[in-house]
Each structure stands twice: as C-alpha cells, then as structure tokens.
Design a protein around this motif. Structure first.
Motif, PDB file in Angstrom:
ATOM      1  N   TYR A 101       0.571  -1.362   0.012  1.00 52.79           N
ATOM      2  CA  TYR A 101       0.048  -0.192  -0.097  1.00 52.79           C
ATOM      3  C   TYR A 101       0.910   1.322   0.113  1.00 52.79           C
ATOM      4  CZ  TYR A 101      -3.412   3.649   1.561  1.00 52.79           C
ATOM      5  OH  TYR A 101      -4.136   4.746   1.578  1.00 52.79           O
ATOM      6  N   GLY A 108       2.043   1.892  -3.344  1.00 51.37           N
ATOM      7  CA  GLY A 108       1.125   2.334  -4.199  1.00 51.37           C
ATOM      8  C   GLY A 108       0.884   3.813  -4.070  1.00 51.37           C
ATOM      9  N   ARG A 152      -0.259   7.298 -18.337  1.00 50.64           N
ATOM     10  CA  ARG A 152      -1.224   7.542 -17.307  1.00 50.64           C
ATOM     11  C   ARG A 152      -0.563   7.517 -16.019  1.00 50.64           C
ATOM     12  NH1 ARG A 152      -6.705   7.016 -18.214  1.00 50.64           N
ATOM     13  NH2 ARG A 152      -6.888   6.482 -16.215  1.00 50.64           N
ATOM     14  N   THR A 205      -2.388   4.202 -10.501  1.00 55.89           N
ATOM     15  CA  THR A 205      -3.124   4.440  -9.440  1.00 55.89           C
ATOM     16  C   THR A 205      -3.121   3.194  -8.728  1.00 55.89           C
ATOM     17  OG1 THR A 205      -5.095   3.826 -10.932  1.00 55.89           O
ATOM     18  CG2 THR A 205      -4.440   6.230 -10.573  1.00 55.89           C
ATOM     19  N   ILE A 206      -3.869   3.051  -7.422  1.00 49.71           N
ATOM     20  CA  ILE A 206      -4.158   2.003  -6.698  1.00 49.71           C
ATOM     21  C   ILE A 206      -5.611   1.605  -7.256  1.00 49.71           C
ATOM     22  CG2 ILE A 206      -4.669   0.814  -4.435  1.00 49.71           C
ATOM     23  CD1 ILE A 206      -2.662   2.956  -3.156  1.00 49.71           C
ATOM     24  N   PRO A 207      -5.608   0.413  -7.670  1.00 44.84           N
ATOM     25  CA  PRO A 207      -7.185   0.151  -8.195  1.00 44.84           C
ATOM     26  C   PRO A 207      -8.282   0.022  -7.041  1.00 44.84           C
ATOM     27  CG  PRO A 207      -5.751  -1.778  -7.979  1.00 44.84           C
ATOM     28  CD  PRO A 207      -4.752  -0.715  -7.924  1.00 44.84           C
ATOM     29  N   GLY A 208      -9.484   0.529  -7.376  1.00 41.69           N
ATOM     30  CA  GLY A 208     -10.440   0.551  -6.552  1.00 41.69           C
ATOM     31  C   GLY A 208     -10.516   1.421  -5.549  1.00 41.69           C
ATOM     32  N   THR A 209     -11.283   1.598  -4.311  1.00 38.03           N
ATOM     33  CA  THR A 209     -11.402   2.369  -3.410  1.00 38.03           C
ATOM     34  C   THR A 209     -11.466   1.775  -2.054  1.00 38.03           C
ATOM     35  OG1 THR A 209     -13.817   2.331  -3.343  1.00 38.03           O
ATOM     36  CG2 THR A 209     -12.754   4.140  -4.580  1.00 38.03           C
ATOM     37  N   ARG A 261      -7.479  -5.228  -3.139  1.00 34.30           N
ATOM     38  CA  ARG A 261      -6.545  -4.061  -4.161  1.00 34.30           C
ATOM     39  C   ARG A 261      -5.134  -4.142  -4.204  1.00 34.30           C
ATOM     40  NH1 ARG A 261      -7.867   1.516  -1.502  1.00 34.30           N
ATOM     41  NH2 ARG A 261      -7.675   2.402  -3.653  1.00 34.30           N
ATOM     42  N   PRO A 270      -1.566  -5.866  -5.153  1.00 31.52           N
ATOM     43  CA  PRO A 270      -1.216  -6.382  -6.425  1.00 31.52           C
ATOM     44  C   PRO A 270      -0.295  -7.508  -6.475  1.00 31.52           C
ATOM     45  CG  PRO A 270       0.450  -4.421  -6.100  1.00 31.52           C
ATOM     46  CD  PRO A 270      -0.868  -4.564  -5.059  1.00 31.52           C
TER      47      PRO A 270
END
Length: 323
Positions: free
Chosen positions: A242, A245, A266, A269-273, A289, A291
C-alpha cells in the motif's frame, strides 16, 4: 508523553481503528498518511478525547502516565488547549464567521489561563506576530471571510498555540492552499515545533509535505497501521504494497510523461477504493486492491512484522524483509 496501546475504536460492529499502538514524546514530529477513510482523523480525535458519542473504544490512552481512555469530558476540557491542541482541516468551518478572529484566539487564553481581556489581547497579538500574520492589530479586528486562505490557516495555528500545548495535531493543514502557501505553512509548523519543543502530529495526503515536516511516519489503511518507521527510510524504501502504491501514484516531474509512441503516460493508481467499514475484508484490509495478494491474505490478518526496532510493516510478504 502520549501513549496509545492496542487502542481500537468501533461504530457498532465496524472497527474504525484496530490495535493502534504508538508513543509521542516531547519534540517528536510524527506524520500520519493514508487515503480518505483510512482512520487518520479518527486517530487524531482519539488523542484529543473527541471521539463521537456513537464510538466505543478499547485499549489504553495515557497522557503523562494518567489513563485517559474513559476520562469524562470535564477532565478533557482541562487538558485540551493546554496539553494537546488541534488545527482542524477547514478554516472556514473551524472559525466562527460571526466573530472577529482576534476574539476567537483570545477566548481560550482567558478561559484556561485566567487572564483579563487586555492581557489576552497582548498574548493574541504576540501569537499573530509569531505565526507570521502581517499587521496583527488590524487582522485581529477582521472576520474570517475577510482573510485569505493562508491567513485563515495561520489564525488557526495561533488559536491552537494559544495555551502553549505540548502536542499539536495538524489535520490536513495545507488542504485547499496553493503550493507556495502550503510550503510556507508546513515550514512554519516545523519551526514552531522546534522553537517551542512541542510534539507535532502532521496528518496529510501530501507525502512531500510529510517528508519535510516529520521524522517518523505511520501509514494507515482501513483503520490499521500498515507501516511505520523513520520518514526518510519509509519513503525511500517502502515495505508494504500500500505504501508503495501511494508513492507510485504521486505526480513526479522527473518521470518520462510520454511513452515511445508519444502518447501521454497515465499516472499509476491503486485500483478500487477504500471499502466501507462494514465491508472490510476479514484478513488484510488491503486485500482486493493489493497487486501481490496471496490466498490467505483475505482470511488471516497480518501482524506488524519487524526485524529492526524502528521499522515495521503489516504484510504477509514482509516478514524479515523490513530494513
């Protein structure tokens, strides 16, 4: 000295903070980072004794060795401003729009220090000058809407310093400020902490500001402490996925902004929320979230692994690798 030991806070069955353990000593400068909803402000409110009424807490909160975990409001009122003070996130919400800013800063001085109005006014003028407000006498007569964002933030800092606290908590103190003003506010807080021998807790999304302002850092996610250590070491060599990220998602003018075809790259980003508190995974809260997620990440909560006393990361992949 402020100590949290295995401190947790929950709203019903939803845990907003889980097993937070930290010690803040005189002169410490601690950064707390993480996305919105990670528990940063809840942790700050815990240190202020200002948790919402619906929140149930457990564990231990000690100030100078005294257990304050379940202290009543009257006890906290004696400590606030004099031992611990907070710069809240939005000046226009924190300042009373119907009161002149000078009166706002004078009030805690008269209440806590028992000074008369003339003495409180002299103290407030000195504070305005200390935090870099030009023409303090004229500014004290103004209302919040008559001041710029940077000056309102300086008024909030003066208000927090009014009774010489031992710990100053700055909750997103540079939000909505332009880059130059934000830099000046960050530098001012560091200078004040050093000059007064005061502990500073600096909460921010701005990792650059945290790097400038703090010596230690805590990274939070979903109410958990996921990484901790010296700020420079954590930001230079993050251990938790985290934290990596967050660092990768920072805009960086030194990176190549276009690929080999000329197309603009691009920003990573860290995917999701961040999930809602009631929807948090049962194991590692970053699962879903992450990887590098493994099957048992969703069921088993990782411990804060350390192989050095000043570093730690709560990740199943970090055992023995934190340096």
């Amino acid at each position: 000295m402020f100590e949290l030991e295995s401190f947790s806070a929950s709203i019903g069955t939803a845990a907003a903070l889980r097993d937070v353990t930290l010690t803040i000593r005189e002169g410490d400068r601690l950064g707390i980072v993480g996305e919105s909803g990670s528990g940063k402000t809840m942790l700050a409110l815990s240190l202020m004794g200002m948790l919402p009424e619906a929140v149930q807490s457990s564990g231990t909160l000690r100030i100078d060795g005294h257990d304050m975990t379940h202290a009543i409001e009257q006890t906290w009122q004696v400590l606030r401003a004099r031992r611990v003070a907070m710069i809240f996130q939005e000046p226009m919400s924190a300042l009373n729009p119907l009161r002149r800013v000078g009166n706002t800063v004078m009030e805690p001085i008269m209440v806590h220090e028992k000074l008369n109005r003339d003495a409180a006014q002299r103290r407030a003028l000195a504070l305005f000058d200390e935090v870099g407000i030009p023409d303090p006498a004229a500014r004290m007569r103004q209302f919040p809407h008559e001041l710029s964002g940077g000056l309102r933030q300086r008024v909030l800092i003066a208000l927090a310093l009014a009774c010489n606290p031992s710990l100053l908590i700055a909750d997103e103190p540079t939000t909505a400020l332009d880059a130059n003003v934000a830099l000046r506010i960050t530098n001012l807080l560091v200078q004040l902490a050093q000059a007064r021998g005061m502990a500073l807790v600096f909460i921010s999304h701005d990792l650059g500001a945290v790097a400038r302002a703090t010596r230690e850092i805590i990274v939070m996610y979903g109410g958990d402490m996921v990484e901790r250590g010296p700020t420079a070491k954590v930001l230079a060599n993050p251990a938790h996925p985290y934290t990596k990220g967050l660092l990768d998602a920072r805009p960086d003018h030194t990176r190549e902004t276009r690929d080999c075809t000329g197309k603009r790259r691009r920003l990573p980003t860290i995917p999701g929320t961040v999930p809602q508190l009631l929807d948090m995974p049962g194991g590692c809260r970053f699962s879903g979230r992450c990887p590098v997620e493994m099957p048992h990440c969703t069921t088993t909560r990782p411990a804060m692994e350390t192989n050095r006393p000043d570093r730690g990361a709560a990740c199943h992949l970090c055992a023995g690798e934190v340096s």
